[in-house]
Scaffold this motif. Structure first.
Motif, PDB file in Angstrom:
ATOM      1  N   ALA A 210     -32.267  15.082 -44.896  1.00 43.07           N
ATOM      2  CA  ALA A 210     -31.717  14.836 -43.562  1.00 43.07           C
ATOM      3  C   ALA A 210     -31.738  16.088 -42.689  1.00 43.07           C
ATOM      4  N   GLU A 211     -31.312  17.223 -43.243  1.00 43.56           N
ATOM      5  CA  GLU A 211     -31.250  18.450 -42.448  1.00 43.56           C
ATOM      6  C   GLU A 211     -32.638  18.930 -42.061  1.00 43.56           C
ATOM      7  N   GLU A 212     -33.602  18.800 -42.957  1.00 41.17           N
ATOM      8  CA  GLU A 212     -34.973  19.176 -42.598  1.00 41.17           C
ATOM      9  C   GLU A 212     -35.513  18.241 -41.527  1.00 41.17           C
ATOM     10  N   ALA A 213     -35.196  16.962 -41.633  1.00 39.81           N
ATOM     11  CA  ALA A 213     -35.637  16.010 -40.610  1.00 39.81           C
ATOM     12  C   ALA A 213     -35.083  16.392 -39.245  1.00 39.81           C
ATOM     13  N   LYS A 214     -33.854  16.859 -39.214  1.00 39.59           N
ATOM     14  CA  LYS A 214     -33.262  17.307 -37.947  1.00 39.59           C
ATOM     15  C   LYS A 214     -33.944  18.577 -37.456  1.00 39.59           C
ATOM     16  N   ALA A 215     -34.201  19.511 -38.372  1.00 42.06           N
ATOM     17  CA  ALA A 215     -34.860  20.762 -37.993  1.00 42.06           C
ATOM     18  C   ALA A 215     -36.269  20.511 -37.452  1.00 42.06           C
ATOM     19  N   LEU A 216     -36.928  19.490 -37.961  1.00 44.62           N
ATOM     20  CA  LEU A 216     -38.270  19.139 -37.495  1.00 44.62           C
ATOM     21  C   LEU A 216     -38.245  18.385 -36.170  1.00 44.62           C
ATOM     22  N   GLY A 217     -37.054  17.981 -35.741  1.00 48.57           N
ATOM     23  CA  GLY A 217     -36.935  17.227 -34.501  1.00 48.57           C
ATOM     24  C   GLY A 217     -37.064  15.736 -34.677  1.00 48.57           C
ATOM     25  N   LEU A 218     -37.083  15.266 -35.919  1.00 48.55           N
ATOM     26  CA  LEU A 218     -37.206  13.829 -36.180  1.00 48.55           C
ATOM     27  C   LEU A 218     -35.865  13.125 -36.050  1.00 48.55           C
ATOM     28  N   ALA A 219     -34.799  13.781 -36.489  1.00 45.90           N
ATOM     29  CA  ALA A 219     -33.457  13.203 -36.421  1.00 45.90           C
ATOM     30  C   ALA A 219     -32.706  13.785 -35.228  1.00 45.90           C
ATOM     31  N   TYR A 220     -32.016  12.930 -34.505  1.00 46.63           N
ATOM     32  CA  TYR A 220     -31.191  13.357 -33.376  1.00 46.63           C
ATOM     33  C   TYR A 220     -29.881  13.957 -33.869  1.00 46.63           C
ATOM     34  N   LYS A 221     -29.326  13.352 -34.921  1.00 47.67           N
ATOM     35  CA  LYS A 221     -28.026  13.791 -35.422  1.00 47.67           C
ATOM     36  C   LYS A 221     -27.909  13.453 -36.898  1.00 47.67           C
ATOM     37  N   VAL A 222     -27.210  14.327 -37.651  1.00 47.56           N
ATOM     38  CA  VAL A 222     -26.917  14.082 -39.063  1.00 47.56           C
ATOM     39  C   VAL A 222     -25.404  14.021 -39.232  1.00 47.56           C
ATOM     40  N   THR A 223     -24.952  13.018 -39.953  1.00 52.75           N
ATOM     41  CA  THR A 223     -23.517  12.858 -40.192  1.00 52.75           C
ATOM     42  C   THR A 223     -23.302  12.452 -41.644  1.00 52.75           C
ATOM     43  N   THR A 224     -22.089  12.134 -42.008  1.00 49.80           N
ATOM     44  CA  THR A 224     -21.819  11.719 -43.379  1.00 49.80           C
ATOM     45  C   THR A 224     -22.129  10.234 -43.559  1.00 49.80           C
ATOM     46  N   VAL A 225     -22.265   9.840 -44.808  1.00 47.08           N
ATOM     47  CA  VAL A 225     -22.496   8.426 -45.114  1.00 47.08           C
ATOM     48  C   VAL A 225     -21.345   7.582 -44.569  1.00 47.08           C
ATOM     49  N   GLU A 226     -20.127   8.077 -44.764  1.00 50.04           N
ATOM     50  CA  GLU A 226     -18.936   7.328 -44.361  1.00 50.04           C
ATOM     51  C   GLU A 226     -18.844   7.154 -42.849  1.00 50.04           C
ATOM     52  N   GLU A 227     -19.349   8.119 -42.098  1.00 49.93           N
ATOM     53  CA  GLU A 227     -19.205   8.081 -40.641  1.00 49.93           C
ATOM     54  C   GLU A 227     -20.462   7.594 -39.920  1.00 49.93           C
ATOM     55  N   LEU A 228     -21.515   7.275 -40.678  1.00 52.87           N
ATOM     56  CA  LEU A 228     -22.790   6.916 -40.047  1.00 52.87           C
ATOM     57  C   LEU A 228     -22.641   5.749 -39.076  1.00 52.87           C
ATOM     58  N   ASP A 229     -22.010   4.663 -39.515  1.00 51.10           N
ATOM     59  CA  ASP A 229     -21.881   3.495 -38.650  1.00 51.10           C
ATOM     60  C   ASP A 229     -21.088   3.812 -37.388  1.00 51.10           C
ATOM     61  N   SER A 230     -19.976   4.521 -37.523  1.00 50.21           N
ATOM     62  CA  SER A 230     -19.141   4.803 -36.359  1.00 50.21           C
ATOM     63  C   SER A 230     -19.847   5.753 -35.385  1.00 50.21           C
ATOM     64  N   VAL A 231     -20.535   6.750 -35.923  1.00 56.98           N
ATOM     65  CA  VAL A 231     -21.281   7.684 -35.059  1.00 56.98           C
ATOM     66  C   VAL A 231     -22.419   6.960 -34.339  1.00 56.98           C
ATOM     67  N   THR A 232     -23.121   6.103 -35.079  1.00 55.96           N
ATOM     68  CA  THR A 232     -24.228   5.344 -34.478  1.00 55.96           C
ATOM     69  C   THR A 232     -23.728   4.432 -33.374  1.00 55.96           C
ATOM     70  N   MET A 233     -22.662   3.692 -33.641  1.00 59.48           N
ATOM     71  CA  MET A 233     -22.162   2.736 -32.654  1.00 59.48           C
ATOM     72  C   MET A 233     -21.547   3.437 -31.442  1.00 59.48           C
ATOM     73  N   ALA A 234     -20.931   4.581 -31.662  1.00 64.62           N
ATOM     74  CA  ALA A 234     -20.392   5.343 -30.529  1.00 64.62           C
ATOM     75  C   ALA A 234     -21.519   5.773 -29.597  1.00 64.62           C
ATOM     76  N   PHE A 235     -22.611   6.225 -30.181  1.00 66.95           N
ATOM     77  CA  PHE A 235     -23.759   6.631 -29.364  1.00 66.95           C
ATOM     78  C   PHE A 235     -24.394   5.415 -28.691  1.00 66.95           C
ATOM     79  N   ALA A 236     -24.484   4.306 -29.416  1.00 69.19           N
ATOM     80  CA  ALA A 236     -25.049   3.075 -28.838  1.00 69.19           C
ATOM     81  C   ALA A 236     -24.215   2.601 -27.652  1.00 69.19           C
ATOM     82  N   LYS A 237     -22.893   2.695 -27.761  1.00 66.03           N
ATOM     83  CA  LYS A 237     -22.015   2.294 -26.652  1.00 66.03           C
ATOM     84  C   LYS A 237     -22.216   3.200 -25.435  1.00 66.03           C
ATOM     85  N   LYS A 238     -22.432   4.475 -25.696  1.00 63.66           N
ATOM     86  CA  LYS A 238     -22.685   5.419 -24.599  1.00 63.66           C
ATOM     87  C   LYS A 238     -23.979   5.056 -23.879  1.00 63.66           C
TER      88      LYS A 238
END
Length: 264
Positions: free
Chosen positions: A173-201
């Motif tokens: 995940a961290e390498e994917a972010k460093a390569l510019g492939l991932a916008y954000k990395v979070t924990t497994v537990e918070e993935l859904d909430s972080v994703t939906m918060a961004f989707a709502k924005k």
């Protein structure tokens, strides 16, 4: 269409596509490809949808192709013809880039083969820290499909794309972010909430602006995408999937042994 391998919901302007066939770790077979084409088109033409989220399960986003199916076909002496499947997943890949709405992919666990292509095929990828991206095609004697080579060459350049495609090594995940492939990395537990918060924005933002930003980027970077998928990806995968190397790679994978390739 009755969805059997996907769950599709729309709430507060957010369409969520959940790949939901963990029996084979959300492998993208023809049925899954048909359902993905259907929901991408449905979301695009639904005025109530303002943003699209694509996700898998905690253990796996998608394992890519259904190797077990190909193994059984090979063992039975049948011909492996991937043209239909590759064409369908190509339509999904191009549809996501051409779509007038922002697409967010939410990735946890393994994304392998075509699963990588789907994960990087949206506009923003948010992934859990357990995410692992593997261009596993080469381990089976195949070439990347679902647009992976096309997208990665533009995102990280030809040299890094060659490294990942030719070695099939995992990318965390961290390498994917460093390569510019991932916008954000979070924990497994918070993935859904972080994703939906961004989707709502995004859903609360200027949709006409987003639509035309996507059009500008598509015309600047991806205008020949579908042509490349049809004229380069399909025939190169056709040659590889008809090879003895693919049969050996598929057997070795299912039999949990090292493949012995002969270049035939």
């Amino acid at each position: 269409m009755e969805l059997q391998k996907l769950i599709y919901t729309v709430e507060d302007g957010i369409a969520v596509v959940t790949m939901n066939y963990m029996k084979n770790l959300n492998a993208i077979d023809e049925q899954m490809a048909d359902e993905l084409m259907y929901v991408v088109d449905k979301a695009e033409h639904d005025p109530d949808v303002r943003v699209l989220v694509i996700k898998g399960a905690e253990k796996a986003f998608s394992a890519g192709g259904d190797i077990g199916y190909f193994y059984k076909l090979i063992q039975a002496g049948g011909e492996v013809n991937m043209d239909g499947l590759i064409s369908k997943v190509g339509s999904v890949a191009d549809g996501l880039k051409k779509m007038s709405k922002i697409v967010i992919t939410s990735v946890s666990g393994a994304a392998a083969g075509a699963g990588v292509s789907l994960a990087i095929g949206g506009d923003f990828m948010i992934c859990a820290d357990n995410a692992k991206f593997i261009l596993a095609f080469v381990n089976l004697g195949l070439v990347p499909d679902t647009g992976a080579t096309y997208l990665l060459t533009r995102l990280i350049g030809p040299n890094r794309t060659m490294e990942l495609a030719a070695t099939g090594r995992p990318v965390g995940a961290e390498e994917a972010k460093a390569l510019g492939l991932a916008y954000k990395v979070t924990t497994v537990e918070e993935l859904d909430s972080v994703t939906m918060a961004f989707a709502k924005k995004i859903a609360a933002g200027p949709l006409l602006s987003y639509k035309n930003i996507k059009k500008q980027i598509y015309d600047a970077m991806y205008v020949d995408y579908k042509k490349w998928l049809d004229e380069t990806e399909v025939p190169t995968q056709r040659e590889c999937s008809a090879s003895m190397d693919f049969q050996e790679g598929c057997k070795a994978f299912m039999e949990k042994r090292k493949a012995i390739f002969q270049g035939k």
